[in-house]
Design a protein around this motif. Structure first.
Motif, PDB file in Angstrom:
ATOM      1  N   ALA A   1      35.300  60.083  39.287  1.00 42.18           N
ATOM      2  CA  ALA A   1      36.501  59.186  38.747  1.00 42.18           C
ATOM      3  C   ALA A   1      38.135  60.295  39.075  1.00 42.18           C
ATOM      4  CB  ALA A   1      36.699  59.680  37.239  1.00 42.18           C
ATOM      5  N   ASN A   2      37.740  62.071  39.509  1.00 44.99           N
ATOM      6  CA  ASN A   2      39.634  61.821  39.708  1.00 44.99           C
ATOM      7  C   ASN A   2      39.440  61.918  41.946  1.00 44.99           C
ATOM      8  OD1 ASN A   2      40.509  62.557  37.528  1.00 44.99           O
ATOM      9  ND2 ASN A   2      39.489  64.400  37.504  1.00 44.99           N
TER      10      ASN A   2
ATOM     11  N   TRP B   1      39.247  64.648  32.102  1.00 49.02           N
ATOM     12  CA  TRP B   1      38.195  63.626  31.462  1.00 49.02           C
ATOM     13  C   TRP B   1      37.703  64.219  30.092  1.00 49.02           C
ATOM     14  CZ3 TRP B   1      39.111  58.982  32.049  1.00 49.02           C
ATOM     15  CH2 TRP B   1      38.945  57.855  33.078  1.00 49.02           C
TER      16      TRP B   1
ATOM     17  N   TYR C   1      32.534  62.805  35.751  1.00 52.77           N
ATOM     18  CA  TYR C   1      33.831  63.271  34.673  1.00 52.77           C
ATOM     19  C   TYR C   1      34.288  64.740  36.099  1.00 52.77           C
ATOM     20  CZ  TYR C   1      34.023  59.318  32.334  1.00 52.77           C
ATOM     21  OH  TYR C   1      33.883  58.586  31.380  1.00 52.77           O
TER      22      TYR C   1
ATOM     23  N   GLN D   1      45.373  62.788  38.625  1.00 51.39           N
ATOM     24  CA  GLN D   1      44.095  63.384  38.149  1.00 51.39           C
ATOM     25  C   GLN D   1      43.781  64.326  36.784  1.00 51.39           C
ATOM     26  OE1 GLN D   1      41.734  66.203  40.681  1.00 51.39           O
ATOM     27  NE2 GLN D   1      42.072  65.313  42.542  1.00 51.39           N
ATOM     28  N   ILE D   2      42.373  63.705  35.965  1.00 45.04           N
ATOM     29  CA  ILE D   2      42.688  63.667  34.722  1.00 45.04           C
ATOM     30  C   ILE D   2      41.428  64.925  34.017  1.00 45.04           C
ATOM     31  CG2 ILE D   2      41.865  62.104  32.504  1.00 45.04           C
ATOM     32  CD1 ILE D   2      43.126  59.696  33.663  1.00 45.04           C
TER      33      ILE D   2
ATOM     34  N   TRP E   1      27.287  60.714  34.117  1.00 48.28           N
ATOM     35  CA  TRP E   1      28.767  61.097  34.179  1.00 48.28           C
ATOM     36  C   TRP E   1      29.599  62.233  34.299  1.00 48.28           C
ATOM     37  CZ3 TRP E   1      32.003  56.425  34.214  1.00 48.28           C
ATOM     38  CH2 TRP E   1      31.375  55.229  33.888  1.00 48.28           C
TER      39      TRP E   1
ATOM     40  N   TRP F   1      41.967  62.608  26.107  1.00 51.64           N
ATOM     41  CA  TRP F   1      41.053  61.490  27.230  1.00 51.64           C
ATOM     42  C   TRP F   1      39.522  62.263  27.198  1.00 51.64           C
ATOM     43  CZ3 TRP F   1      42.887  57.881  30.623  1.00 51.64           C
ATOM     44  CH2 TRP F   1      43.956  58.403  30.945  1.00 51.64           C
TER      45      TRP F   1
ATOM     46  N   GLY G   1      36.369  59.033  27.764  1.00 57.37           N
ATOM     47  CA  GLY G   1      35.383  59.209  28.418  1.00 57.37           C
ATOM     48  C   GLY G   1      34.075  59.248  27.557  1.00 57.37           C
TER      49      GLY G   1
END
Length: 293
Positions: A135-136, A149, A128, A146-147, A124, A155, A159
């Motif tokens: 994810a992004n 994470w 991330y 975009q984050i 993960w 965030w 996450g």
């Protein structure tokens, strides 16, 4: 006659002795030792421990970092336990319909639970990754912003929660699936004959009958949430800015980074007390809400 009574009185002790020995050695004795350490000042290396009484607790309850860690712990418990139970029940209801390929889906959903948490967290962390993570990449494909994470304090906890929920929801599903299949079919048929709708049968028959499973999952998941460490350590190390530092991770940092064993032990004692109080509260509530067949 007196000797016979003494022998009969010792029999239960002898039968429970094999279970009591590991209980005392590996649970009760360490617990008492941690309680003793919480009243001392010790750096984990010097041979002497300085008795300081309640000073560690006074320092702990006046430390803003403790209250921030307590808040994160509450958010982590609420944000993981409730979704795991609700999603597990939803998936179990879906799988209980005996859909084509449901056995394969059950294996896939349960597989994260048997995978080591460290391995899951590493995967993960790649997902991330802010630049090339999946994810992004998906967010970028959907035209969304975009984050960060694991880098953004807003965030990071979310996450970690997503990883925790993804890992445990299949486990909860299996327990609910067994509970649903043990609901007596004649009660459901009787409800249908009385004109009950599908929702009424679920809330008035199925849900009360699977309430023992719900209680079990709630207590176990709550304890596991309080003890969560691996995914936090791999993904965020309690950061950024303490946004994912729970009480257990605060204990780890105090003990094995700062080498303040007395302070760390006081955190451990507080965490144990919280866990016990929540368990007692859960079982107290269960007396009114849990129905056994």
């Amino acid at each position: 006659m007196t000797r016979s009574k003494v022998v009969n009185g010792l029999k239960p002790v002898l039968f429970t002795l094999p279970a009591m020995v590991p209980f005392v050695l590996f649970w009760l004795a360490p617990l008492l030792y941690v309680l003793y350490l919480s009243f001392t000042e010790w750096d984990f290396m010097s041979p002497e421990k300085t008795f300081v009484g309640l000073q560690n607790y006074l320092d702990l309850f006046s430390n803003p970092a403790f209250y921030k860690a307590l808040r994160v712990t509450v958010l982590f418990c609420a944000g993981s336990v409730l979704p795991i139970i609700l999603l597990g029940l939803g998936l179990a209801l879906l799988m209980n319909r005996k859909l084509k390929g449901s056995s394969l889906y059950q294996v896939l959903l349960f597989s994260p639970w048997v995978t080591p948490t460290v391995a899951v967290s590493i995967v993960w962390s790649w997902i991330y990754e802010p630049e090339v993570g999946l994810a992004n990449t998906v967010l970028d494909f959907l035209g969304l912003e975009q984050i960060g994470w694991l880098q953004d304090p807003k965030w990071a906890l979310i996450g970690v929660l997503l990883v925790t929920i993804w890992k445990s929801v299949g486990w909860a599903m299996i327990f609910y699936l067994v509970a649903l299949r043990n609901v007596p079919s004649d009660l459901l048929e009787a409800g249908e004959l009385d004109g009950a709708s599908a929702a009424q049968k679920f809330f008035r028959i199925t849900l009360p009958l699977i309430s023992p499973t719900t209680l079990f999952l709630f207590v176990v998941q709550l304890i596991q949430a309080l003890q969560a460490y691996d995914q936090i350590n791999v993904l965020t190390q309690g950061g950024p800015s303490g946004s994912t530092r729970t009480l257990l991770y605060l204990y780890y940092q105090s003990a094995f980074e700062s080498f303040q064993i007395g302070e760390a032990s006081s955190v451990a004692v507080v965490l144990i007390v919280i866990c016990m109080l929540l368990s007692v509260f859960s079982f107290g509530v269960s007396k009114r809400t849990t129905h056994y067949q």
